[in-house]
Design an enzyme around this catalytic site. Structure first.
Site, short mmCIF file in Angstrom:
data_model
loop_
_atom_site.label_atom_id
_atom_site.label_comp_id
_atom_site.label_asym_id
_atom_site.label_seq_id
_atom_site.Cartn_x
_atom_site.Cartn_y
_atom_site.Cartn_z
N GLY A 11 0.84 -1.21 0.00
CA GLY A 11 0.00 0.00 0.00
C GLY A 11 0.86 1.24 0.00
N GLN A 112 -1.10 -12.76 0.78
CA GLN A 112 0.21 -12.15 1.06
C GLN A 112 0.96 -12.95 2.12
OE1 GLN A 112 -0.31 -7.87 1.55
NE2 GLN A 112 -0.77 -7.62 -0.62
N ASP A 159 -2.46 4.04 19.16
CA ASP A 159 -3.37 4.12 20.31
C ASP A 159 -2.57 4.44 21.58
OD1 ASP A 159 -5.70 2.98 18.70
OD2 ASP A 159 -4.17 1.45 18.48
N ARG A 162 -1.48 8.02 21.49
CA ARG A 162 -2.64 8.88 21.76
C ARG A 162 -2.94 8.92 23.25
NH1 ARG A 162 -6.18 6.21 16.81
NH2 ARG A 162 -5.69 7.76 15.22
N HIS A 187 -7.21 -3.18 17.91
CA HIS A 187 -7.17 -1.80 17.38
C HIS A 187 -8.56 -1.48 16.83
CE1 HIS A 187 -6.04 1.83 15.37
NE2 HIS A 187 -6.47 1.34 14.23
P1 NAX Z 1 -5.00 4.58 1.43
O1 NAX Z 1 -6.30 4.14 0.83
O2 NAX Z 1 -4.53 5.97 1.25
O3 NAX Z 1 -3.84 3.62 0.89
C1 NAX Z 1 -3.95 2.25 0.83
C2 NAX Z 1 -3.12 1.77 -0.32
O4 NAX Z 1 -3.16 0.35 -0.32
C3 NAX Z 1 -3.64 2.24 -1.69
O5 NAX Z 1 -2.58 2.83 -2.42
C4 NAX Z 1 -4.15 0.95 -2.33
O6 NAX Z 1 -3.98 0.94 -3.74
C5 NAX Z 1 -3.25 -0.08 -1.65
N1 NAX Z 1 -3.75 -1.45 -1.68
C6 NAX Z 1 -5.02 -1.89 -1.56
N2 NAX Z 1 -5.06 -3.22 -1.67
C7 NAX Z 1 -3.79 -3.64 -1.85
C8 NAX Z 1 -3.20 -4.91 -2.04
N3 NAX Z 1 -3.94 -6.02 -2.11
N4 NAX Z 1 -1.85 -4.98 -2.18
C9 NAX Z 1 -1.11 -3.85 -2.16
N5 NAX Z 1 -1.60 -2.63 -2.00
C10 NAX Z 1 -2.94 -2.52 -1.84
O7 NAX Z 1 -5.09 4.17 2.97
P2 NAX Z 1 -4.17 4.65 4.16
O8 NAX Z 1 -4.73 5.87 4.75
O9 NAX Z 1 -2.75 4.63 3.74
O10 NAX Z 1 -4.48 3.50 5.24
C11 NAX Z 1 -4.05 2.17 5.02
C12 NAX Z 1 -4.63 1.24 6.07
O11 NAX Z 1 -4.19 1.60 7.37
C13 NAX Z 1 -6.16 1.26 6.13
O12 NAX Z 1 -6.62 -0.08 6.24
C14 NAX Z 1 -6.44 2.02 7.40
O13 NAX Z 1 -7.69 1.66 7.96
C15 NAX Z 1 -5.29 1.54 8.26
N6 NAX Z 1 -4.98 2.34 9.47
C16 NAX Z 1 -4.52 1.66 10.54
C17 NAX Z 1 -4.15 2.30 11.70
C18 NAX Z 1 -3.62 1.53 12.86
O14 NAX Z 1 -3.35 2.15 13.91
N7 NAX Z 1 -3.46 0.21 12.80
C19 NAX Z 1 -4.31 3.78 11.84
C20 NAX Z 1 -4.37 4.49 10.53
C21 NAX Z 1 -5.18 3.77 9.47
O15 NAX Z 1 -6.55 4.01 9.70
#
Ligand code: NAX
Length: 331
Positions: A11, A112, A159, A162, A187
């Site tokens: 991602g 993956q 978390d 925060r 989370h």
């Molecule tokens: P974005 O939508 O900006 O970026 C995600 C990226 O992943 C995109 O570029 C997309 O093309 C790519 N992607 C999707 N499926 C894929 C796959 N099968 N293989 C490779 N790449 C793939 O999201 P972003 O804001 O960067 O957030 C990413 C993830 O982090 C989300 O699931 C979000 O919910 C999660 N988070 C987790 C947090 C945590 O504390 N654990 C906090 C922040 C965030 O909410």
């Protein structure tokens, strides 16, 4: 000169990716003297954007950045990787139910996981950020039976950070003086931010709160504020946390690979081992200390009855999530 470490990021063209890659290339995660090779994965349609990010990385002329590989093939991204940050995940679309999101992401993380099992370095350390992070990490771990389960973790550091900041703000005290915070569980909204062990310059935070007549703040404000902070950021920014999430991922891997601070601990979601009455079979936020590439769950903390109830609520939610993806867990 040290041998380079291959760091894979999924991602990588997303918003967390954009806030993460430059920090890693700058040496914030593994040290300025540690050369890195970034192996960046994203979907085929994101490749032009990903190449743009790679160009920007090159334009920074980071001394420790040895090479940038961009690809839509997880086999290339994960080959010989020693650190893998699994950020890429399917976002929740309009009308999509949580269970559908869990199922859609389950497919990504099982595939993956299998590829990690085939091509990653045998000692690879994996941090799952993409949501639902704990359950995605469980799926990846279960699909990588040749890799050590303890090397699969999910991110609770955001978390944790925060929670520390909320206490520092309440007490008007410096961040670095607040120690021994923990956020137990998943989370998600059921997480349990627990300041009952937290200390400030050797004193219990809870005693300082009591002294000021602020005990009620813990259940009424502190816990819900931390639990709902992600939603509050979305509400304010129109986008989910990205720079703070990237910062937490950097800190999680930094501490795991190098060390956590003396006389303190950090929160990591790791495979449960029965500690604190959380049976094996989920990836759960625990307080850990890290030394020389290994983490250890902090033992012996006293948990109040209410605290234990919070812990079990989050565990129950993880079991429900696991039930939804049980067909992806292999054995
Ligand atoms: P974005 O939508 O900006 O970026 C995600 C990226 O992943 C995109 O570029 C997309 O093309 C790519 N992607 C999707 N499926 C894929 C796959 N099968 N293989 C490779 N790449 C793939 O999201 P972003 O804001 O960067 O957030 C990413 C993830 O982090 C989300 O699931 C979000 O919910 C999660 N988070 C987790 C947090 C945590 O504390 N654990 C906090 C922040 C965030 O909410």
């Amino acid at each position: 000169m040290k041998a380079p470490i291959r760091v894979a990021i999924t991602g990588a063209a997303g918003q967390i990716g954009y806030n993460l890659l430059f920090r890693i290339a700058n040496g914030d995660m593994l040290g300025r003297e540690q050369p890195v090779i970034l192996q960046l994965l994203d979907l085929p349609q994101a490749q032009p954007a990903l190449r743009g990010v790679a160009m920007e990385l090159e334009d920074c002329a980071f001394p420790a950045l040895q090479q940038v590989i961009t690809t839509d093939d997880p086999r290339i991204a994960f080959r010989d990787a020693e650190v893998v940050l699994m950020v890429g995940a399917r976002p929740r679309s309009k009308g999509m139910e949580r269970k559908d999101l869990i199922a859609a992401n389950g497919v990504i993380f099982s595939e993956q996981g299998r590829i990690l099992n085939e091509v990653a370095a045998r000692h690879v350390k994996v941090l799952v950020v993409g949501n639902p992070a704990n359950t995605n990490a469980l799926i990846a771990m279960k699909n990588a039976p040749d890799l050590a389960p303890c090397n699969f973790t999910a991110m609770m550091r955001l978390d944790h950070n925060r929670a520390i900041t909320q206490v520092a703000l309440k007490l008007f005290q410096p961040i670095q003086d607040i120690k021994k915070m923990v956020v137990w569980g998943n989370h998600s909204g059921t997480q349990y931010p627990d300041l009952s062990h937290a200390e400030i310059r050797g004193r219990k935070v809870i005693d300082v709160l009591r002294q000021n007549g602020w005990e009620g703040w813990v259940e009424n404000e502190f816990i819900p504020t931390v639990q709902k902070r992600g939603a509050a950021v979305i509400e304010a920014r129109g986008l989910s946390s990205a720079a703070s999430a990237a910062n937490s991922a950097v800190a999680h891997i930094h501490d795991w690979m190098l060390h956590s601070h003396h006389n303190d601990w950090v929160t990591m979601s790791v495979p449960s081992d029965g500690s604190y009455g959380i049976p094996e079979g989920v990836i759960y936020g625990f307080p850990v200390t890290c030394r020389n590439g290994h983490y250890q769950i902090v033992q012996g903390l006293e948990i109040s009855e209410l605290g234990h109830k919070h812990q079990l609520d989050s565990h129950r939610e993880l079991l429900e999530e696991r039930e939804l993806v049980k067909h992806l867990l292999g054995n």
